[in-house]
Write a protein that holds these residues in place. Structure first.
Motif, PDB file in Angstrom:
ATOM      1  N   VAL A 198      62.054  54.941  41.621  1.00  0.00           N
ATOM      2  CA  VAL A 198      61.493  53.656  41.285  1.00  0.00           C
ATOM      3  C   VAL A 198      62.373  52.591  41.413  1.00  0.00           C
ATOM      4  N   GLN A 217      63.171  57.285  34.512  1.00  0.00           N
ATOM      5  CA  GLN A 217      62.039  57.704  35.325  1.00  0.00           C
ATOM      6  C   GLN A 217      62.194  58.707  36.341  1.00  0.00           C
ATOM      7  N   SER A 232      53.737  58.028  33.328  1.00  0.00           N
ATOM      8  CA  SER A 232      54.942  59.196  33.546  1.00  0.00           C
ATOM      9  C   SER A 232      55.533  59.980  32.370  1.00  0.00           C
ATOM     10  N   ASP A 291      62.861  48.713  40.977  1.00  0.00           N
ATOM     11  CA  ASP A 291      62.382  47.480  40.186  1.00  0.00           C
ATOM     12  C   ASP A 291      62.315  46.515  41.086  1.00  0.00           C
ATOM     13  N   GLU A 295      65.386  53.070  48.382  1.00  0.00           N
ATOM     14  CA  GLU A 295      65.338  54.338  47.674  1.00  0.00           C
ATOM     15  C   GLU A 295      66.512  55.058  47.744  1.00  0.00           C
ATOM     16  N   GLY A 300      62.554  51.043  36.484  1.00  0.00           N
ATOM     17  CA  GLY A 300      63.412  51.601  37.587  1.00  0.00           C
ATOM     18  C   GLY A 300      64.860  50.850  38.027  1.00  0.00           C
TER      19      GLY A 300
END
Length: 413
Positions: free
Chosen positions: A344, A189, A218, A346, A151, A368
């Motif tokens: 996000v 995103q 979203s 991927d 993240e 993402g």
């Protein structure tokens, strides 16, 4: 004579590649410094210019921290670096990458604010795709306890860029509307999530059809990138939108300006339309440049429209605005801890899978952020692609038709 000229060209290219490899080897084997794995870009061009190898491990200088890297971010900009389509790139061989996360392993003299063992994320002016990175403290940030390394590598560049475009450049406020291209990507995103923190903001997203199901929740309105989205947007909002965020350039510049309401802001933050094939194309570059609508200041004045550009890396590394970026990062980390935003991811890729990861971005297949996981073992079918060499030190060519049988997505997060 033509055949002789072709043979000479091949021989010249062979000698250039050999000289580049010698230069890399000299860098890697000089001295008795500790070594680390890193992705090396040997020259500008296609995917075959990338390989994972050993090089000397850096040590922190005054005001720097040494980071044992866990994950690295992979962006479309990295494709442009590989092709040599950016302005004033460093001379190869070089280690690509602009962001990473990891653990502080040591600190240089006169370095304050960080201790050994701190979990951090950092902006890096190249050199991120390696097991160890040294970065000045101004570009390093502590991670929240609950944030994963994947993240963190998906957070810094995407969310800071999205926040600064929305709030610092375009002054997003309640009730506004935003159109964002590549709505399924990492920045797209991030834009959608940040817009959701402001009441009554309407988001229009442009993305490939196959991504719509995954990102429908979203954004308020989704459109296929291959249709005439101008008419579709105006059916919903006849006056247009307040903010357009464009990472494509080319013909989309004129379309974006035409969609702006009075006092609206168009922001260009990329030029991915200039990348079509695996290597740099003068035709694609020229076509994209030609399609850009020539901006008439008088027309902007008459229509009360704003056109702007944004480059986070230039802001950091060329224009010295790291203090402003730090204040933005502090706000973003508060939003993360309040669970209002979340990167996000991927997919995760080993360093040895960097070619396949880059191809996924080139194909616009990601939703993402793609992440290089330094500790991840490569999928067996991919392991030889970036690292295997012949006895002469040359990269082995893959048999024709083998690409179709390779697994392209080893792990989806």
């Amino acid at each position: 004579m033509a055949k002789e000229g072709a043979d000479m060209t091949e021989e010249t290219e062979y000698m250039i590649d050999k000289n580049v490899k010698k230069e890399i080897d000299n860098v890697e084997t000089s001295g008795n410094a500790k070594e680390m794995r890193a992705v090396i870009l040997s020259g500008f061009g296609g995917l075959n210019k990338l390989r994972v190898t050993k090089k000397a491990m850096p040590e922190p200088q005054d005001g720097e921290v040494k980071i044992r890297v866990k994950t690295c971010g992979l962006n479309f900009l990295d494709l442009m670096v590989r092709q040599g389509t950016i302005d004033n790139p460093p001379k190869p061989p070089l280690v690509p990458g602009f962001e990473c996360s990891g653990i502080v392993e040591s600190v240089g003299e006169n370095t304050k604010g960080f201790e050994i063992g701190d979990r951090v994320m950092a902006f890096v002016n190249y050199d991120a795709w390696a097991e160890v990175v040294c970065a000045p403290v101004d570009f390093v940030y502590k991670m929240p306890d609950e944030m994963t390394f994947a993240e963190a590598a998906a957070f810094s560049l995407n969310f800071v860029a999205a926040y600064m475009m929305l709030f610092e450049v375009a002054n997003l406020r309640e009730g506004m509307s935003v159109l964002v291209h590549s709505a399924g990507g990492g920045v797209g995103q991030a834009v959608a999530q940040l817009c959701s923190t402001v009441p009554n903001v309407t988001v229009f997203g442009i993305a490939s059809c196959f991504k719509h199901a995954a990102i429908r929740d979203s954004v308020a309105h989704l459109f296929d990138r291959n249709v005439d989205y101008i008419q579709e947007v105006k059916k919903i909002s006849p006056e247009g939108v307040d903010i357009v965020l464009d990472c494509l350039c080319g013909e989309n510049t004129g379309k974006g300006l035409s969609l702006l309401k009075p006092l609206g802001t168009y922001i260009l933050y990329g030029a991915s339309n200039m990348v079509t094939g695996e290597t740099k194309s003068f035709f694609s570059f020229a076509k994209s440049w030609w399609q850009v609508e020539k901006v008439n200041p008088i027309k902007l004045y008459e229509e009360n429209k704003v056109i702007a550009g944004f480059s986070l890396l230039n802001l950091l590394f060329k224009q010295g605005r790291c203090g402003l970026v730090k204040s933005v990062m502090d706000k973003l980390l508060c939003l993360y801890e309040e669970k209002k935003i979340k990167p996000v991811v991927d997919s995760l890729w080993a360093l040895e899978e960097v070619k396949e990861a880059m191809q996924r971005i080139h194909d616009r297949g990601n939703i993402g952020k793609l992440i290089l996981d330094v500790e991840k073992s490569p999928t067996p079918l991919m392991a030889s692609d970036s690292t295997e060499t012949s006895e002469a030190g040359e990269e082995e060519e893959e048999p024709e038709g083998d690409n179709d049988s390779k697994e392209r997505m080893p792990f989806i997060h």
